[in-house]
Motif scaffolding. Structure first.
Motif, mmCIF file in Angstrom:
data_model
loop_
_atom_site.group_PDB
_atom_site.id
_atom_site.type_symbol
_atom_site.label_atom_id
_atom_site.label_comp_id
_atom_site.label_asym_id
_atom_site.label_seq_id
_atom_site.Cartn_x
_atom_site.Cartn_y
_atom_site.Cartn_z
ATOM 1 N N ILE A 87 -15.129 -19.048 -37.325
ATOM 2 C CA ILE A 87 -16.542 -18.861 -37.015
ATOM 3 C C ILE A 87 -17.412 -19.647 -37.993
ATOM 4 O O ILE A 87 -17.104 -19.745 -39.185
ATOM 5 N N SER A 88 -18.463 -20.228 -37.496
ATOM 6 C CA SER A 88 -19.405 -20.941 -38.348
ATOM 7 C C SER A 88 -20.443 -19.966 -38.897
ATOM 8 O O SER A 88 -21.073 -19.220 -38.136
ATOM 9 N N TYR A 89 -20.608 -20.001 -40.199
ATOM 10 C CA TYR A 89 -21.644 -19.192 -40.840
ATOM 11 C C TYR A 89 -22.941 -19.971 -41.048
ATOM 12 O O TYR A 89 -23.869 -19.462 -41.685
ATOM 13 N N ASP A 128 -19.889 -16.433 -29.276
ATOM 14 C CA ASP A 128 -19.753 -17.889 -29.319
ATOM 15 C C ASP A 128 -18.300 -18.277 -29.591
ATOM 16 O O ASP A 128 -17.759 -19.189 -28.957
ATOM 17 N N VAL A 129 -17.685 -17.594 -30.541
ATOM 18 C CA VAL A 129 -16.278 -17.858 -30.859
ATOM 19 C C VAL A 129 -15.404 -17.516 -29.653
ATOM 20 O O VAL A 129 -14.498 -18.274 -29.280
ATOM 21 N N GLU A 130 -15.690 -16.396 -29.043
ATOM 22 C CA GLU A 130 -14.928 -15.980 -27.858
ATOM 23 C C GLU A 130 -14.977 -17.042 -26.765
ATOM 24 O O GLU A 130 -13.949 -17.326 -26.121
ATOM 25 N N SER A 131 -16.124 -17.662 -26.547
ATOM 26 C CA SER A 131 -16.276 -18.635 -25.478
ATOM 27 C C SER A 131 -15.364 -19.841 -25.688
ATOM 28 O O SER A 131 -14.677 -20.288 -24.761
ATOM 29 N N TRP A 137 -7.542 -21.038 -24.490
ATOM 30 C CA TRP A 137 -6.499 -20.166 -23.930
ATOM 31 C C TRP A 137 -6.253 -20.473 -22.453
ATOM 32 O O TRP A 137 -5.111 -20.564 -22.005
ATOM 33 N N ARG A 138 -7.322 -20.659 -21.700
ATOM 34 C CA ARG A 138 -7.167 -20.969 -20.272
ATOM 35 C C ARG A 138 -6.505 -22.331 -20.073
ATOM 36 O O ARG A 138 -5.679 -22.504 -19.164
ATOM 37 N N GLU A 139 -6.850 -23.274 -20.909
ATOM 38 C CA GLU A 139 -6.307 -24.620 -20.751
ATOM 39 C C GLU A 139 -4.811 -24.655 -21.028
ATOM 40 O O GLU A 139 -4.047 -25.269 -20.272
ATOM 41 N N ILE A 140 -4.360 -24.020 -22.100
ATOM 42 C CA ILE A 140 -2.929 -24.065 -22.393
ATOM 43 C C ILE A 140 -2.141 -23.164 -21.461
ATOM 44 O O ILE A 140 -0.927 -23.323 -21.313
ATOM 45 N N GLY A 141 -2.804 -22.226 -20.796
ATOM 46 C CA GLY A 141 -2.122 -21.379 -19.835
ATOM 47 C C GLY A 141 -2.010 -21.990 -18.454
ATOM 48 O O GLY A 141 -1.285 -21.489 -17.606
ATOM 49 N N ALA A 142 -2.744 -23.099 -18.218
ATOM 50 C CA ALA A 142 -2.699 -23.751 -16.913
ATOM 51 C C ALA A 142 -1.409 -24.551 -16.768
ATOM 52 O O ALA A 142 -0.815 -24.954 -17.761
ATOM 53 N N PRO A 143 -0.946 -24.783 -15.548
ATOM 54 C CA PRO A 143 0.237 -25.620 -15.360
ATOM 55 C C PRO A 143 0.039 -26.986 -16.020
ATOM 56 O O PRO A 143 -1.010 -27.605 -15.889
ATOM 57 N N ARG A 144 1.052 -27.425 -16.754
ATOM 58 C CA ARG A 144 1.011 -28.710 -17.445
ATOM 59 C C ARG A 144 -0.187 -28.779 -18.365
ATOM 60 O O ARG A 144 -0.764 -29.850 -18.601
ATOM 61 N N ARG A 171 -8.689 -12.767 -33.585
ATOM 62 C CA ARG A 171 -9.438 -11.625 -33.054
ATOM 63 C C ARG A 171 -10.056 -11.964 -31.701
ATOM 64 O O ARG A 171 -10.082 -11.131 -30.792
ATOM 65 N N ALA A 172 -10.535 -13.187 -31.550
ATOM 66 C CA ALA A 172 -11.055 -13.608 -30.249
ATOM 67 C C ALA A 172 -9.951 -13.607 -29.200
ATOM 68 O O ALA A 172 -10.187 -13.243 -28.040
ATOM 69 N N LEU A 173 -8.741 -13.987 -29.581
ATOM 70 C CA LEU A 173 -7.623 -13.941 -28.641
ATOM 71 C C LEU A 173 -7.312 -12.514 -28.208
ATOM 72 O O LEU A 173 -6.901 -12.274 -27.071
#
Length: 210
Positions: A87-89, A128-131, A137-144, A171-173
């Motif tokens: 996270i950016s402070y 913001d971190v969650e986004s 997470w979605r990208e690495i979970g997609a096929p290829r 924590r965001a994960l």
């Protein structure tokens, strides 16, 4: 099917020699040499009987250096991803929390009261971190989903991805991969150099179909 069997394996970096200071985006060195941190992660993977197919990390040296060492030891590709930054402070980076509370009491109180949606001046909120972590997470979970990483072959795609990142990212994960609330995600500790496993989106979908 176990949704974690081919899921994401995440490790927090080794401890740093700072206490009571905002150091989210500061490139603070870890107190443990990269070789020792990589060896600790490798031992944990051996105990889990897991061999990752690719190693992702934050660009900050406390994550990137042990990740590079680990990838070399395992003979797998590595990739740096800015979405795995802590996270950016903002304007508070490098300052002691006690000094911030004294010098900027209104902003500090607003942050403590609404940290999920309110960030420090020029910094990020938890959402913001969650986004950005959700995007990763979605990208690495997609096929290829790791095709953008040089040297990733079909066999590597079949093995779980690993990341070396920060407490805020793990924590965001917990929020994006497990559906935890931010309060729950913050209440549990994030030990250094300890494996935490998360389902990937495809795994979560297959679990829902059971």
């Amino acid at each position: 099917m176990d949704p974690l069997a081919h899921g994401l394996i995440a490790f927090r970096h080794a401890p740093v020699a700072l206490s009571g200071v905002c150091y989210g985006r500061l490139d603070v060195a870890a107190a443990l040499p990269p070789e020792a941190a990589a060896a600790a992660i490798e031992r944990a993977l051996h105990e889990l009987c897991v061999r990752p197919g690719v190693v992702f990390s934050s660009p900050l040296s406390r994550c990137a250096l042990p990740a590079a060492e680990l990838a070399a030891r395992l003979g797998v590709p590595r990739a740096i991803d800015d979405r795995l930054l802590e996270i950016s402070y903002g304007a508070w980076e490098g300052r002691a929390f006690a000094d911030i509370e004294r010098d900027d009491p209104a902003a500090y109180a607003a942050w403590l009261d609404g940290w999920e949606r309110v960030g420090p001046p020029g910094g990020e909120s938890a959402l913001d971190v969650e986004s950005r972590v959700r995007s990763f997470w979605r990208e690495i979970g997609a096929p290829r989903g790791v095709d953008g990483v040089d040297g990733v072959d079909v066999a590597s795609r079949a093995r779980p991805p690993l990341l070396v990142a920060h407490a805020g990212v793990l924590r965001a994960l917990r929020v994006v991969a497990r559906g935890a609330s931010w309060l729950a995600a913050m209440s549990a500790p994030v030990p250094h150099l300890t494996a935490e496993r998360f389902p990937l989106p495809a795994s979560a979908l297959s679990l829902a179909d059971l």
